[in-house]
Design an enzyme around this catalytic site. Sequence first.
Site, PDB file in Angstrom:
ATOM      1  CE  LYS A  21     -28.569  -6.883  10.061  1.00 25.08           C
ATOM      2  NZ  LYS A  21     -28.649  -7.564   8.491  1.00 25.08           N
ATOM      3  CB  CYS A  35     -25.547 -10.343   8.313  1.00 23.44           C
ATOM      4  SG  CYS A  35     -24.509  -9.355   6.869  1.00 23.44           S
ATOM      5  CB  SER A  57     -14.192 -10.758 -30.038  1.00 24.30           C
ATOM      6  OG  SER A  57     -12.933 -10.273 -27.829  1.00 24.30           O
TER       7      SER A  57
END
Length: 712
Positions: free
Chosen positions: A113, A174, A357
């Site tokens: 990369k 990427c 809740s």
Amino acid sequence: MHLVTLATCNLDQWSLDFTGNLERIKESIKISKEKGARYRCGPELEVCGYGCEDHFLENDTYTHSMECLAELLKSDLTDDILVDIGMPIMHKSVRYNCRVFLLNRKIVLIRPKLFLANDGNYRETRWFCAWTKRFAIEDFVLPDFMRELTGQRTVPIGDCIISLNDTDLAVETCEELFTPNSPNIYLGLDGVEIISNGSGSHHSLRKLHTRIDLIKNATAKNGLVYLYANQLGCDGGRLLFDGCAMICCNGVLLAQGSQFSLKQVEVVTANVDLDQVRAFRNKIASRSVQASESREFPRVRIDFTLKISHYSQSLKPTHPVDVKYFTTNEEIALGPACYLFDYLRRSSQGGYFLPLSGGADSSATATIVGSMCQLIYKDCIEEANSYEEEYNKKIVLKEIRRICSKGDEWIPSSPKEIANIIFVTCYMGTVNSSNETRNRAKQLASEIGSHHMDIDIDTVVNSMKDLFTTTTGKTPSFEGSAGENIALQNIQARLRMVVSYYFAQLMNWSRDFKPKNLLVLGSSNVDEALRGYFTKYDCSSADINPIGSISKTDLKKFLLYASDNLGYPSLKEVLQAKPTAELQPLESHQTDEEDMGLTYDELSRFGILRKVYGNGPVECFNNLVYEWRDKMSILQIADKVKRFYRYYAINRHKMTTLTPSYHCESYSPEDNRFDLRQFLYPVDFQWQFKQIDDLVIQYQEEEEKVKKSSKL
């Protein structure tokens, strides 16, 4: 026509799960070959999993990855198909994030990369070095066991192009797609016609548009075929990798995989006519000029042809498709739901426990679990029409049977049946709780199908109050000092956390199920975390929080969507109620926004300015003057800025104990790695607040001048 079949994929990989990861890689190659592909691209670091983090500093990670590569080369999987694998490589004692190309049981190239992701959630430079030897290759020496297996002593490693008999091919990884000077620009100018991108890109709300726009623009400018691969699911951290593998050509989308799914392996293929790429390029004169001047890359030449050797009338070019985008509401319904299923099955626990809740946040969390159950049910009953679909269906069935402790023949009859087994909700009332919230919790639980309990914890709360009184001789009250009031509120919230974990550990045993623990879910939104509007170690303290980085504004819209589209109509009643903690006596009419002194919409804006735009207090004030000047006075804006930063500073220590959250928003304050700041602040911000005070005077003087001039 020069027709080639190309494959890319989504894989649900898990960090350090070398056995499972290898199995899924093998399946993706089998499916690619079955679909006629001659090239297969996989996700980033697919062998070991993207999220290994500091395990990338261990030699074992590199050794085991190479051992998995050897397993692939021992079989016929790489025969007659160029396989592009993502894995870490140690070269000359330097760690690289690499693509490794395999063909006919040989390694043909290792491509490291070039540009590493190092912002937001990403810290790649902590573990890897970028390959800085541009336009250069050198020899990588294989370990002994690989030499014996392949007969190769060295293989090329570096920044280069693979030159096949009929085309040139190269890769991005990427982050390289997101950089201003992306490799696809000069690779395309040097004749590359096919570029792949093995990615590890996580889901963030509204992020897919950016990803697809970059790919479409790259192929439209240069004339390219672009393959995008991605990971799927939770690989052990806070991120969900959202898949959406795709193939794009000349600015149009040819194929798109699912963005959110429970699939383990998804292969996306397209039949692409490379002559169309060549014709597209020929029509752009300026591109031809730039290409004639471009620098030439080194090439690794391989005697392999992508074009299908035999002619078949059934094989035709893939037609363009429309891009499938999900709305933000759909993303909230699907992304965290997929994450929760992966988290549950990989934790080997028996289900989820949620303190429900009846408010918006816990209801949103319950709804996401309900969405998860709907996804599981859909995958269990949907007809499988291919080997790939059958493989994924079997995995989902196997996992949900294991989680529910059911036999091999069991198929769930409905999402509610799944929810009743793996999801326990509990309303924990006190004298300060209203019948309205109690009834809303009960109704929503019924619609989802959870095993619901309605309990009162006053006896536990009173025992703690009595203990303090017995010890000190003092009895705190809500009408007393601020410290007394807060302490009485906090003890209720903290005891709910204790009760949650006690019940979560024993519920399956009490129901005569297999005695597995339940995972406790938190339900505090990103805006409350930002403001610190929660009790440290209260019921926001949990095992995982599906909504921890989703804004209250988005959650409200999601609840409205879910009420109409997921079959939970009681959510409309939840939306109509004002958010309240119900920790003070009911006659106090306590509400969240009055307690905070800020609305949730205002909190979201502070979060975005602070994190996304990098504003400090003064710059934040200046921006809000222009945004809010029509709604409130300059002095009110200044007061809100000071209030926000004061409470942000006071409560920042809470971030150190914040429940791990599913990450999907760009202004999360979580300090694990996304928002790296101190947790002890100078809370008066003397320098900054003094400048705000001076600016208030300047703005007020300007307003007075405008008023006077308008009267003349």
